[in-house]
Scaffold this motif. Structure first.
Motif, mmCIF file in Angstrom:
data_model
loop_
_atom_site.group_PDB
_atom_site.id
_atom_site.type_symbol
_atom_site.label_atom_id
_atom_site.label_comp_id
_atom_site.label_asym_id
_atom_site.label_seq_id
_atom_site.Cartn_x
_atom_site.Cartn_y
_atom_site.Cartn_z
ATOM 1 N N UNK A 112 15.096 -5.204 -16.977
ATOM 2 C CA UNK A 112 16.547 -5.369 -17.125
ATOM 3 C C UNK A 112 17.045 -6.160 -15.919
ATOM 4 N N UNK A 113 16.898 -7.476 -15.996
ATOM 5 C CA UNK A 113 17.195 -8.303 -14.829
ATOM 6 C C UNK A 113 18.680 -8.399 -14.538
ATOM 7 N N UNK A 114 19.526 -8.060 -15.493
ATOM 8 C CA UNK A 114 20.952 -7.964 -15.183
ATOM 9 C C UNK A 114 21.198 -6.789 -14.234
ATOM 10 N N UNK A 115 20.562 -5.664 -14.521
ATOM 11 C CA UNK A 115 20.679 -4.505 -13.638
ATOM 12 C C UNK A 115 20.053 -4.802 -12.274
ATOM 13 N N UNK A 116 18.916 -5.505 -12.272
ATOM 14 C CA UNK A 116 18.261 -5.858 -11.009
ATOM 15 C C UNK A 116 19.161 -6.767 -10.168
ATOM 16 N N UNK A 117 19.809 -7.711 -10.819
ATOM 17 C CA UNK A 117 20.732 -8.608 -10.107
ATOM 18 C C UNK A 117 21.885 -7.822 -9.499
ATOM 19 N N UNK A 118 22.472 -6.933 -10.285
ATOM 20 C CA UNK A 118 23.591 -6.130 -9.793
ATOM 21 C C UNK A 118 23.162 -5.268 -8.609
ATOM 22 N N UNK A 119 21.930 -4.780 -8.659
ATOM 23 C CA UNK A 119 21.395 -3.948 -7.579
ATOM 24 C C UNK A 119 21.321 -4.737 -6.277
ATOM 25 N N UNK A 120 20.777 -5.926 -6.333
ATOM 26 C CA UNK A 120 20.659 -6.738 -5.116
ATOM 27 C C UNK A 120 22.028 -7.174 -4.597
ATOM 28 N N UNK B 235 18.575 -4.325 0.658
ATOM 29 C CA UNK B 235 17.445 -3.988 -0.211
ATOM 30 C C UNK B 235 16.747 -5.249 -0.699
ATOM 31 N N UNK B 236 15.427 -5.187 -0.717
ATOM 32 C CA UNK B 236 14.579 -6.239 -1.283
ATOM 33 C C UNK B 236 13.729 -5.604 -2.379
ATOM 34 N N UNK B 237 13.143 -6.436 -3.217
ATOM 35 C CA UNK B 237 12.284 -5.932 -4.289
ATOM 36 C C UNK B 237 10.831 -6.287 -4.028
ATOM 37 N N UNK C 299 19.434 5.288 -4.614
ATOM 38 C CA UNK C 299 20.518 4.338 -4.352
ATOM 39 C C UNK C 299 21.509 4.896 -3.334
ATOM 40 N N UNK C 300 21.696 6.206 -3.324
ATOM 41 C CA UNK C 300 22.562 6.816 -2.314
ATOM 42 C C UNK C 300 22.037 6.542 -0.911
ATOM 43 N N UNK C 301 20.712 6.578 -0.762
ATOM 44 C CA UNK C 301 20.101 6.301 0.540
ATOM 45 C C UNK C 301 20.385 4.860 0.957
ATOM 46 N N UNK C 302 20.241 3.926 0.032
ATOM 47 C CA UNK C 302 20.495 2.523 0.341
ATOM 48 C C UNK C 302 21.928 2.326 0.818
ATOM 49 N N UNK C 303 22.858 2.987 0.134
ATOM 50 C CA UNK C 303 24.274 2.833 0.472
ATOM 51 C C UNK C 303 24.605 3.481 1.812
ATOM 52 N N UNK C 304 23.968 4.590 2.097
ATOM 53 C CA UNK C 304 24.300 5.348 3.309
ATOM 54 C C UNK C 304 23.711 4.742 4.571
ATOM 55 N N UNK C 305 22.674 3.879 4.408
ATOM 56 C CA UNK C 305 21.988 3.323 5.585
ATOM 57 C C UNK C 305 21.911 1.792 5.496
ATOM 58 N N UNK D 64 19.429 -0.299 7.705
ATOM 59 C CA UNK D 64 17.991 -0.155 7.510
ATOM 60 C C UNK D 64 17.550 -1.066 6.372
ATOM 61 N N UNK D 65 16.460 -1.784 6.573
ATOM 62 C CA UNK D 65 15.921 -2.674 5.546
ATOM 63 C C UNK D 65 14.981 -1.890 4.635
ATOM 64 N N UNK D 66 15.277 -1.948 3.336
ATOM 65 C CA UNK D 66 14.458 -1.264 2.355
ATOM 66 C C UNK D 66 13.766 -2.275 1.438
ATOM 67 N N UNK D 67 12.536 -1.944 1.037
ATOM 68 C CA UNK D 67 11.823 -2.678 -0.008
ATOM 69 C C UNK D 67 11.673 -1.709 -1.174
ATOM 70 N N UNK D 68 12.374 -1.988 -2.245
ATOM 71 C CA UNK D 68 12.350 -1.116 -3.411
ATOM 72 C C UNK D 68 11.117 -1.459 -4.242
ATOM 73 N N UNK D 69 10.130 -0.569 -4.201
ATOM 74 C CA UNK D 69 8.852 -0.830 -4.871
ATOM 75 C C UNK D 69 9.031 -0.919 -6.378
ATOM 76 N N UNK D 70 8.194 -1.748 -7.002
ATOM 77 C CA UNK D 70 8.166 -1.886 -8.460
ATOM 78 C C UNK D 70 9.526 -2.314 -9.015
#
Length: 370
Positions: A257-265, A271-273, A235-241, A244-250
């Motif tokens: 935990x779709x609440x956590x997934x929502x907060x992440x996006x 970031x994409x999933x 997550x530090x990488x996502x925030x620092x860049x 850059x477009x990231x696809x977070x695998x899996x």
């Protein structure tokens, strides 16, 4: 009287035997007696992009076989994330490998296959590593690579020249993430393993059977570090860049935990999933998952990971139908039954191909409807 007593003894012995029967968890897998409508799907409703595949041994024969299977599944484009293989050989060997693969794909099935490159961590920690890695990334993209795939070995077992674990957010990797953004290519990154791999292997662990069958997958806070630490590094990488477009695998191991997934996006707009290998999580929470897919329809990409044509059928059925209580294909991933989400067509189109067409450069749009 004696006959009646003998019958009673036989009856009691039979009852004792029945109740004393033992069966392992692996053996107990009864077919369901539930009678509900069955609508198995062997071909996707719309052409799709498999954003997460690993293919090796590429030659004309292998390509012809893959194309036949892709046509049966209605797969428009397969993205091979193993462009440089699986870390074998030096950089020169790896670059020859990916260039030969791209040539073979373009020669025998133009437009049907895309290739992501990978990093070579040999010599990591040397003052020249970042410069060489950036140079090779540019060269691979110039040769036809359309993305960068980071294996889970980064953060788990990739070591520097001193034998130390390389954190996902190591500063020597910053030039690589930045260069991917400059080149306009996505970074598909897989970090860590499912959190239960770090938890006690007991009756409370949902992945108990997987760990029993594959004991080498068991982790601990010292092997190599806590799960939460690796995820925080990612997550530090996502925030620092942010450029850059990231696809977070899996789904970044947040599909349960779709609440956590929502907060992440919401927190990381870059970031994409990818949904590879986590379809079983959606299949046990169809109402909540459907809401999630509709809300984040622009941020989700179809992917499978392990390539097995018949296993795609379960993905299609979960995403497309409203079927109830149908089996998953790997008990050690999911000992529960699946339920269909019944996604709207426009959402399916985005997950199946529209989001990939937007994120991955150079993809042949003629393989897909408008």
């Amino acid at each position: 009287m004696k006959k009646s007593l003998n019958l009673l003894i036989l009856f009691l012995l039979g009852m004792t035997s029945a109740f004393a029967q033992e069966m392992s968890f692996e053996e107990y897998n009864p077919p369901s007696t539930l009678k509900v409508p069955q609508n198995p799907v062997t071909r996707a409703k719309f052409p799709f992009v498999d954003i997460h595949s690993h293919q090796g041994g590429i030659n004309e024969e292998k390509i012809d076989q893959l194309v036949r299977e892709m046509k049966e599944l209605n797969m428009g484009v397969l993205v091979n994330l193993s462009g440089r293989g699986f870390g074998r050989g030096d950089s020169n060997t790896q670059q020859e490998y990916i260039r030969a693969m791209i040539r073979d794909f373009n020669t025998h099935a133009p437009g049907r296959f895309m290739v992501f490159t990978n990093l070579n961590f040999a010599g990591f920690g040397d003052e020249n590593w970042s410069r060489i890695a950036v140079k090779e990334l540019e060269e691979d993209v110039a040769a036809g690579a359309v993305g960068l795939k980071i294996y889970k070995s980064l953060g788990l077992n990739s070591k520097d020249i001193n034998g130390n674990r390389i954190p996902v957010d190591h500063p020597d990797l910053d030039p690589v993430w930045a260069k991917a953004g400059e080149l306009g290519i996505p970074v598909l990154i897989h970090s860590a393993d499912p959190a239960p791999f770090w938890q006690p292997m007991d009756a409370n662990n949902e992945r108990w059977l997987e760990l029993k069958l594959n004991p080498n997958r068991k982790r601990s806070d010292t092997d190599p570090v806590p799960f939460e630490q690796i995820i925080a590094e990612q997550h530090n990488v996502f925030a620092k860049h942010p450029k850059t477009t990231f696809i977070n695998a899996h789904m970044g191991w947040m599909a349960n935990d779709l609440d956590a997934a929502s907060a992440h996006l919401e927190k990381y707009p870059n970031v994409n999933f990818g949904i590879g290998a986590v379809i079983a999580e959606f299949g046990r929470q169809p109402r909540r998952a459907k809401e999630f897919f509709i809300r984040y329809q622009d941020r989700l990409l179809f992917g499978k990971d392990a390539y097995n044509p018949e296993e795609f059928h379960t993905y299609f059925r979960v995403l497309e139908t409203e079927d109830e209580y149908f089996p998953y294909y790997k008990k050690y991933h999911a000992f529960w039954a699946m339920y269909g989400l019944g996604l709207p067509d426009e959402v399916l189109k985005k997950v199946y191909y529209k989001n990939a067409l937007r994120i991955v450069p150079g993809m042949d749009k003629s393989q897909f409807p408008d």
